[in-house]
Scaffold this motif. Structure first.
Motif, PDB file in Angstrom:
ATOM      1  N   SER A 179       0.827  -1.214   0.000  1.00  0.00           N
ATOM      2  CA  SER A 179       0.000   0.000   0.000  1.00  0.00           C
ATOM      3  C   SER A 179       0.858   1.260   0.000  1.00  0.00           C
ATOM      4  O   SER A 179       0.466   2.273  -0.577  1.00  0.00           O
ATOM      5  N   GLU A 196      -7.085   1.569  -8.935  1.00  0.00           N
ATOM      6  CA  GLU A 196      -7.805   0.351  -9.323  1.00  0.00           C
ATOM      7  C   GLU A 196      -6.899  -0.873  -9.233  1.00  0.00           C
ATOM      8  O   GLU A 196      -7.306  -1.925  -8.736  1.00  0.00           O
ATOM      9  N   ARG A 254      -6.483  -2.025  -5.688  1.00  0.00           N
ATOM     10  CA  ARG A 254      -7.643  -2.775  -5.209  1.00  0.00           C
ATOM     11  C   ARG A 254      -7.658  -4.181  -5.803  1.00  0.00           C
ATOM     12  O   ARG A 254      -7.945  -5.153  -5.108  1.00  0.00           O
ATOM     13  N   SER A 303      -6.871   0.195   0.145  1.00  0.00           N
ATOM     14  CA  SER A 303      -6.753   1.625  -0.096  1.00  0.00           C
ATOM     15  C   SER A 303      -7.177   2.355   1.169  1.00  0.00           C
ATOM     16  O   SER A 303      -7.895   1.812   2.003  1.00  0.00           O
ATOM     17  N   TYR A 329      -6.975   7.495  -1.746  1.00  0.00           N
ATOM     18  CA  TYR A 329      -8.154   8.090  -2.388  1.00  0.00           C
ATOM     19  C   TYR A 329      -7.981   9.599  -2.561  1.00  0.00           C
ATOM     20  O   TYR A 329      -8.292  10.149  -3.612  1.00  0.00           O
ATOM     21  N   ASP A 381     -16.422   2.753   1.444  1.00  0.00           N
ATOM     22  CA  ASP A 381     -15.326   1.926   1.972  1.00  0.00           C
ATOM     23  C   ASP A 381     -15.098   2.295   3.439  1.00  0.00           C
ATOM     24  O   ASP A 381     -14.596   3.371   3.739  1.00  0.00           O
TER      25      ASP A 381
END
Length: 165
Positions: A81, A105, A108, A114, A119, A145
């Motif tokens: 991440s 994308e 994910r 994420s 974001y 989310d």
């Protein structure tokens, strides 16, 4: 200490140097440490690559960040991440909203979680590209989310995207 432990220790030292160069916005020196590692027959790990990508983000060198991300993938170092977040941030700073959204994308799809930072960086990239619809779509995804509840930065970037669009 055995040779494996010495090599791992050297990788850690180089990674610390990369982090320090990133904090000082010295992206060229950070990339130089990746070269040092290769020259010493050391394989940079995901932490070293993430730090170097972060240095490129801080230096507004999105092309170099993408190159490092691809290099990491080519040698079978799995991005985490932090690597994704730094790459998305570099794309955002470079106004590369399509690439930022692509990496979000991909993150994910790869099963990486994420967060508000990733974001927000992607929304910021959409804001720079005056892509208000994409920014609002990302904001909506973010609200759905539970691990990524929007903060003031995300909302401000989305509002700014709407103003520019």
């Amino acid at each position: 200490m055995n040779s494996f432990a010495l090599r791992q220790d050297r990788v850690k030292h180089c990674t610390v140097a990369i982090n320090n160069f990133a904090k000082a916005k010295q992206w060229q020196q950070a990339l130089g440490q990746i070269d040092v590692m290769w020259n010493e027959s050391l394989v940079p790990d995901v932490v070293a690559y993430s730090a170097a990508i972060k240095a490129c983000e801080k230096g507004a060198k999105w092309q170099h960040a993408l190159g490092l991300f691809e290099e990491m993938r080519n040698i079978d170092v799995t991005p985490n991440s932090f690597a994704y977040s730094a790459t998305i941030g570099a794309c955002a700073k470079g106004g590369q909203w399509q690439r930022a959204c692509h990496f979000l994308e991909s993150m994910r799809e790869d099963g990486e979680v994420s967060n508000v930072i990733t974001y927000s960086a992607a929304i910021s990239a959409c804001e720079k590209g005056a892509r208000w619809q994409q920014a609002l779509s990302l904001l909506s995804m973010m609200r759905d989310d539970p691990a990524s509840m929007p903060d003031i930065i995300a909302y401000a970037a989305a509002v700014s995207a709407c103003e520019k669009g």
